[in-house]
Design a protein around this motif. Structure first.
Motif, short mmCIF file in Angstrom:
data_model
loop_
_atom_site.label_atom_id
_atom_site.label_comp_id
_atom_site.label_asym_id
_atom_site.label_seq_id
_atom_site.Cartn_x
_atom_site.Cartn_y
_atom_site.Cartn_z
N ALA A 134 0.84 -1.20 0.00
CA ALA A 134 0.00 0.00 0.00
C ALA A 134 0.88 1.25 0.00
O ALA A 134 2.05 1.20 0.37
CB ALA A 134 -0.91 0.00 1.22
N ARG A 135 0.27 2.37 -0.42
CA ARG A 135 1.02 3.63 -0.42
C ARG A 135 0.04 4.79 -0.27
O ARG A 135 -1.16 4.66 -0.48
CB ARG A 135 1.86 3.79 -1.69
CG ARG A 135 1.26 3.25 -2.99
CD ARG A 135 0.19 4.10 -3.59
NE ARG A 135 -0.37 3.50 -4.80
CZ ARG A 135 -1.50 3.92 -5.33
NH1 ARG A 135 -2.18 4.89 -4.77
NH2 ARG A 135 -1.98 3.35 -6.43
N VAL A 136 0.60 5.90 0.17
CA VAL A 136 -0.19 7.12 0.31
C VAL A 136 0.64 8.28 -0.25
O VAL A 136 1.83 8.41 0.05
CB VAL A 136 -0.59 7.37 1.78
CG1 VAL A 136 0.62 7.34 2.72
CG2 VAL A 136 -1.32 8.70 1.93
N LEU A 137 0.00 9.08 -1.06
CA LEU A 137 0.63 10.26 -1.63
C LEU A 137 0.23 11.45 -0.77
O LEU A 137 -0.95 11.77 -0.63
CB LEU A 137 0.18 10.46 -3.08
CG LEU A 137 0.88 11.57 -3.87
CD1 LEU A 137 2.36 11.24 -4.04
CD2 LEU A 137 0.20 11.76 -5.23
N VAL A 138 1.22 12.11 -0.18
CA VAL A 138 0.98 13.22 0.76
C VAL A 138 1.17 14.54 0.03
O VAL A 138 2.26 14.83 -0.50
CB VAL A 138 1.93 13.12 1.97
CG1 VAL A 138 1.63 14.25 2.96
CG2 VAL A 138 1.78 11.76 2.65
N ASP A 139 0.11 15.33 0.01
CA ASP A 139 0.14 16.67 -0.61
C ASP A 139 0.64 16.63 -2.05
O ASP A 139 1.29 17.57 -2.53
CB ASP A 139 0.98 17.64 0.22
CG ASP A 139 0.29 18.02 1.52
OD1 ASP A 139 -0.93 17.83 1.63
OD2 ASP A 139 0.98 18.52 2.42
N GLY A 140 0.38 15.52 -2.72
CA GLY A 140 0.67 15.42 -4.14
C GLY A 140 2.13 15.23 -4.51
O GLY A 140 2.45 15.13 -5.69
N ASN A 141 3.04 15.11 -3.51
CA ASN A 141 4.45 14.99 -3.90
C ASN A 141 5.23 13.95 -3.11
O ASN A 141 6.21 13.40 -3.62
CB ASN A 141 5.15 16.36 -3.77
CG ASN A 141 4.93 17.00 -2.42
OD1 ASN A 141 4.99 16.32 -1.39
ND2 ASN A 141 4.66 18.30 -2.40
N GLU A 142 4.89 13.64 -1.90
CA GLU A 142 5.66 12.68 -1.10
C GLU A 142 4.93 11.35 -1.05
O GLU A 142 3.84 11.24 -0.50
CB GLU A 142 5.87 13.21 0.33
CG GLU A 142 6.74 12.29 1.18
CD GLU A 142 7.00 12.86 2.58
OE1 GLU A 142 7.72 12.20 3.34
OE2 GLU A 142 6.46 13.94 2.89
N ARG A 143 5.54 10.32 -1.64
CA ARG A 143 4.94 8.99 -1.68
C ARG A 143 5.46 8.17 -0.50
O ARG A 143 6.67 7.95 -0.37
CB ARG A 143 5.28 8.28 -2.99
CG ARG A 143 4.59 6.93 -3.19
CD ARG A 143 5.06 6.31 -4.49
NE ARG A 143 4.32 5.10 -4.82
CZ ARG A 143 4.61 3.89 -4.35
NH1 ARG A 143 5.62 3.75 -3.51
NH2 ARG A 143 3.89 2.85 -4.71
#
Length: 482
Positions: free
Chosen positions: A310-319
């Motif tokens: 799983a992954r989450v993209l934080v504020d569109g730039n930090e994966r």
């Protein structure tokens, strides 16, 4: 009916009293005394708790069951159903206890506690429960042998205790030891002796000092390195990959270390071998790679399977990848507080104290959840499927479903925190409006207000206002014996 039961009690009690004197008489009297105030079960729980895992969970569950059984038997049922105990003239002098109890004979509190503890332990560790069963049965019988209870008192108490222990499953699910279902099997080239395997051992994760040597002994052809302290071990790992061009990666450490190496494995299209180490090994336990020998055998045989990352993209730039869970709300704050306290009072007491303090002082978090406005205390996103769905999750049936397990605690219901605790204690979380569960493929969370902290796999990893969650379906190839 009561007269028939009493007549049966008298016949059985007198038959027991008429048995010949033996060395069992003083032993049973001492055993019955040792079980006063559940001292025997407290001491036994201390021994079981010395080893982490099912026996420790069994000790905790057993003591909780003893507490519930004792309150119900001694505090409620005895006053409600007063019954005269057998007369001491029926019992040989050598068997009598020195200070006979004067409370109601029905039900037997000692029997309730004995059955509650043994059953509670057995729910978590059947082997330990089987070992304790004769001791619990001896305590139950000792109450008749020493003349302080009728046989029906003992049977009722034992049934009560076992029932209370079984009922704990409604608010604390029993953790299954079965590994999660993984994805499609992958047949890889065999790596005899670990030839072509690059293993990162992170001593900073709490791994045993000799674990690196154990892996070397088991896989003598593998390249094993421990990162230099103070430097970014991800950079050191990438340097080793560039220099050695391995056929597979391995990792020994806790969940935080595993997810970092797993990301490198996916990036370089390499299979991953997990050797459990460190203080938190949820992924290794769930994935069924909980010992060094089985992982080494899979590496040498080339047996692997696909799993989700799983992954989450934080504020569109930090994966940010994660193999277990991602949470925000009160949980990341409790992690930070736990880290401050654990050096003084230990990790698990610090974790419990931190969670109590954070939830007690928490303010609701205003978010947009896939476009819906919600006010929550906490949000949990799991990689795969967690179980049970209607309680606090205790196990993971699958890590290859291509889905995220989403749970959150709404703050809008009246007295939400109080109702949440009540629902958890009564096993009614699934029907409570204070607990919401769903399974999705993607999730978008927008925070209304300032940035919040995100915790992944037990560590605070990022701060942000926009979080886009997803799953790389079968994105990781994991060595595991079938």
């Amino acid at each position: 009916m009561p007269d028939r039961i009493h007549a049966w009690d008298v016949r059985l009690f007198d038959r027991t009293a008429a048995s010949h004197a033996s060395i069992a008489d003083p032993a049973l009297r001492r055993l019955s005394k040792a079980a006063d105030h559940s001292f025997l079960w407290g001491a036994t729980a201390g021994l079981l708790a010395a080893r982490p895992g099912p026996t420790r969970r069994g000790a905790v569950r057993g003591l909780l069951a003893v507490a519930g059984a004792s309150v119900l038997a001694n505090g409620i049922l005895k006053p409600m159903f007063p019954r005269i105990r057998p007369g001491f003239e029926r019992t040989p002098f050598v068997r009598r206890v020195l200070s006979p109890p004067v409370s109601s004979s029905f039900p037997s509190g000692h029997s309730a506690s004995a059955a509650a503890f043994a059953t509670g332990v057995a729910l978590e560790s059947p082997l330990a429960g089987a070992a304790l069963a004769p001791l619990a049965a001896a305590v139950c019988y000792s109450r008749v042998h020493t003349g302080v209870h009728w046989p029906s008192d003992v049977l009722a108490g034992a049934a009560l205790g076992a029932g209370i222990a079984l009922s704990t499953r409604r608010w604390w699910a029993v953790r299954t030891e079965e590994p999660a279902v993984l994805g499609k099997r992958v047949d890889l080239p065999a790596l005899p002796g670990g030839r072509g395997l690059l293993v990162l051992v992170n001593p900073g994760s709490g791994s045993d000092d000799g674990i690196a040597q154990t892996i070397r002994d088991r896989l003598p052809n593998a390249e094993i390195f421990e990162p230099e302290p103070g430097d970014d071990f991800n950079e050191q790992l990438e340097d080793h990959i560039d220099r050695l061009a391995p056929s597979a990666l391995g990792v020994c450490g806790g969940d935080g270390t595993i997810v970092s190496v797993a990301e490198s494995a996916v990036r370089h299209h390499l299979p991953l071998a997990v050797f459990p180490g460190g203080t938190l090994n949820h992924f290794a336990r769930d994935a069924g790679v909980a010992d060094i020998d089985s992982t080494a055998s899979a590496v040498e045989s080339g047996i692997a399977a696909q799993v989700d990352l799983a992954r989450v993209l934080v504020d569109g730039n930090e994966r940010v990848p994660f193999v277990n869970t991602a949470t925000f709300g009160g949980y990341p704050d409790s992690v930070r507080l736990r880290e401050k306290l654990q050096g003084r009072i230990g990790k698990w007491p610090a974790a419990a104290l931190a969670m109590i303090r954070v939830l007690g002082n928490a303010r609701p978090l205003e978010i947009m959840l896939d476009g819906r406005q919600e006010s929550v205390w906490m949000l949990f996103v799991g990689n795969g499927q967690y179980a049970p769905a209607d309680q606090v999750p205790m196990s993971r049936p699958s890590i290859a479903s291509g889905t995220l397990d989403v749970r959150y605690l709404p703050s809008t219901p009246f007295l939400s925190r109080t109702r949440l605790v009540f629902a958890a204690l009564t096993g009614t979380l699934g029907a409570s409006s204070t607990y919401v569960h769903s399974s999705v493929r993607t999730l978008v969370v927008d925070v209304v207000g300032p940035e919040v902290a995100l915790a992944t796999d037990g560590e605070v990893t990022a701060d942000g206002r926009n979080f886009e969650f997803g799953v790389d379906d079968n994105g990781l190839v994991l060595y595991r014996e079938q």
